[in-house]
Design a protein around this motif. Structure first.
Motif, mmCIF file in Angstrom:
data_model
loop_
_atom_site.group_PDB
_atom_site.id
_atom_site.type_symbol
_atom_site.label_atom_id
_atom_site.label_comp_id
_atom_site.label_asym_id
_atom_site.label_seq_id
_atom_site.Cartn_x
_atom_site.Cartn_y
_atom_site.Cartn_z
ATOM 1 N N GLU A 1 0.822 -1.218 0.000
ATOM 2 C CA GLU A 1 0.000 0.000 0.000
ATOM 3 C C GLU A 1 0.849 1.257 0.000
ATOM 4 N N GLY B 1 2.353 8.608 -14.337
ATOM 5 C CA GLY B 1 1.021 8.811 -14.903
ATOM 6 C C GLY B 1 -0.040 8.653 -13.844
ATOM 7 N N GLY C 1 3.843 -1.738 -7.845
ATOM 8 C CA GLY C 1 5.073 -1.332 -7.172
ATOM 9 C C GLY C 1 5.791 -0.292 -8.005
HETATM 10 C C1 LIG Z 1 -0.055 0.136 -4.872
HETATM 11 S S1 LIG Z 1 1.037 1.503 -4.957
HETATM 12 C C2 LIG Z 1 0.572 2.419 -3.527
HETATM 13 C C3 LIG Z 1 -0.305 3.578 -3.820
HETATM 14 C C4 LIG Z 1 -0.647 4.391 -2.591
HETATM 15 N N1 LIG Z 1 -1.454 3.633 -1.683
HETATM 16 C C5 LIG Z 1 -1.378 5.676 -3.013
HETATM 17 O O1 LIG Z 1 -2.613 5.654 -3.066
HETATM 18 O O2 LIG Z 1 -0.731 6.686 -3.286
HETATM 19 C C6 LIG Z 1 2.580 0.812 -4.531
HETATM 20 C C7 LIG Z 1 3.783 1.567 -5.017
HETATM 21 O O3 LIG Z 1 3.814 1.560 -6.441
HETATM 22 C C8 LIG Z 1 4.484 2.713 -6.907
HETATM 23 N N2 LIG Z 1 3.602 3.382 -7.895
HETATM 24 C C9 LIG Z 1 2.301 3.096 -8.127
HETATM 25 N N3 LIG Z 1 1.805 3.851 -9.098
HETATM 26 C C10 LIG Z 1 2.788 4.651 -9.527
HETATM 27 C C11 LIG Z 1 2.878 5.663 -10.522
HETATM 28 N N4 LIG Z 1 1.836 6.012 -11.263
HETATM 29 N N5 LIG Z 1 4.073 6.279 -10.706
HETATM 30 C C12 LIG Z 1 5.140 5.945 -9.941
HETATM 31 N N6 LIG Z 1 5.117 4.994 -8.992
HETATM 32 C C13 LIG Z 1 3.958 4.348 -8.762
HETATM 33 C C14 LIG Z 1 4.814 3.577 -5.700
HETATM 34 O O4 LIG Z 1 6.161 3.374 -5.346
HETATM 35 C C15 LIG Z 1 3.872 3.027 -4.641
HETATM 36 O O5 LIG Z 1 4.376 3.210 -3.333
#
Ligand SMILES: C[S@@+](CC[C@H](N)C(=O)[O-])C[C@H]1O[C@@H](n2cnc3c(N)ncnc32)[C@H](O)[C@@H]1O
Length: 259
Positions: free
Chosen positions: A116, A134, A140
């Motif tokens: 998360e 984006g 991740g």
């Molecule tokens: C499932 S995501 C967590 C999202 C977080 N809970 C939020 O709502 O902001 C897991 C990880 O994927 C990476 N990540 C997800 N989407 C991304 C994006 N569009 N650009 C860069 N990193 C991303 C980030 O490092 C993030 O901590």
């Protein structure tokens, strides 16, 4: 330049960065890249790096301490503290301009979140900027970090054979690139624009510039609001618009005639 990536999946990042232009640049010593396993820096005897969020809620969070200790280990391998970027959907969206600015830094450290996300306290302590690739959410940060490494890496001095490889590309001067063609000159029932066979460099340049304007106008018209356009460019775009209006008027009167 050096690009370091902190991740739970270093093999995935390493594998991608072995290939193609980035891989060649690394082998030629034009670019340094290294991947760091965050899990190697946990003090938990079972190798845990995540825990549940305070206050409840779904999913797990990466803990602060393994990330901080991994960051310290990266810093110990460098003379100067790296510029630390947390890959995050909450960051500013990566653009070609930002990628070029980053390509002039000595050392980037890209931190990949997972689950998360990450305990905010370590982000507050070590991160210089958050970057997103984006407005969508990935599992991740690895794919996002690889996008940054590729996009920034190819702009580093000496990685591409000539700077025109990127100064004539989409997004460099606020325009999209012109269409391109290669051998054979005739393919299926399609030839190529005559001017490209003329050997007349000035005319080719002018043709390419107009096609770049037209491409941008058709595909991403909002980009033209920020592009640096000459009087001649504005005139050309006006003519395109007028031409399009005439065509659509002709189309609708044809449809009326058929009805
Ligand atoms: C499932 S995501 C967590 C999202 C977080 N809970 C939020 O709502 O902001 C897991 C990880 O994927 C990476 N990540 C997800 N989407 C991304 C994006 N569009 N650009 C860069 N990193 C991303 C980030 O490092 C993030 O901590």
């Amino acid at each position: 330049m050096r690009i370091s990536i902190m991740t739970l999946f270093p093999e995935m990042c390493e594998r991608v960065m072995e290939e193609s232009i980035i891989g060649r640049a690394r082998r030629a010593g034009k670019l340094q890249a290294d991947c760091w396993q965050i899990r190697d820096y946990t003090l938990d005897k079972f190798g845990r790096v995540d825990d549940t969020p305070y206050g409840g809620g779904m999913g797990m969070l990466l803990q602060a301490d393994p990330i901080y200790r991994c960051y310290e280990a990266v810093c110990q391998t460098a003379e100067k503290r790296p510029h630390v970027i947390f890959m995050s959907p909450q960051g500013k969206t990566l653009t070609q301009d930002r990628a070029f600015q980053l390509s002039r830094k000595e050392h980037l450290l890209l931190v990949c979140g997972h689950y998360e996300g990450v305990d905010q306290r370590v982000l507050d302590e070590i991160v210089d900027e958050e970057l997103s690739i984006g407005d969508y959410v990935l599992t991740g940060g690895e794919l996002a970090a690889l996008v940054v490494a590729d996009c920034v890496g190819r702009l580093c001095p000496g990685v591409l054979s000539d700077h025109t490889c990127f100064t004539e590309e989409s997004h460099w001067n606020g325009l999209l690139e012109y269409p391109q063609y290669t051998r054979p000159a005739q393919w299926h029932d399609q030839g190529i624009p005559e001017v490209l066979l003329s050997g007349h460099h000035k005319n080719i340049e002018a043709w390419r510039h107009q096609r770049a304007l037209e491409n941008t106008w058709r595909k991403r018209p909002e980009m033209l609001e920020h592009a640096n356009l000459s009087e001649a460019d504005l005139k050309f775009l006006k003519e395109l618009e007028q031409g399009e209006q005439i065509c659509s008027q002709e189309d609708s009167s044809n449809e009326e005639n058929l009805a």
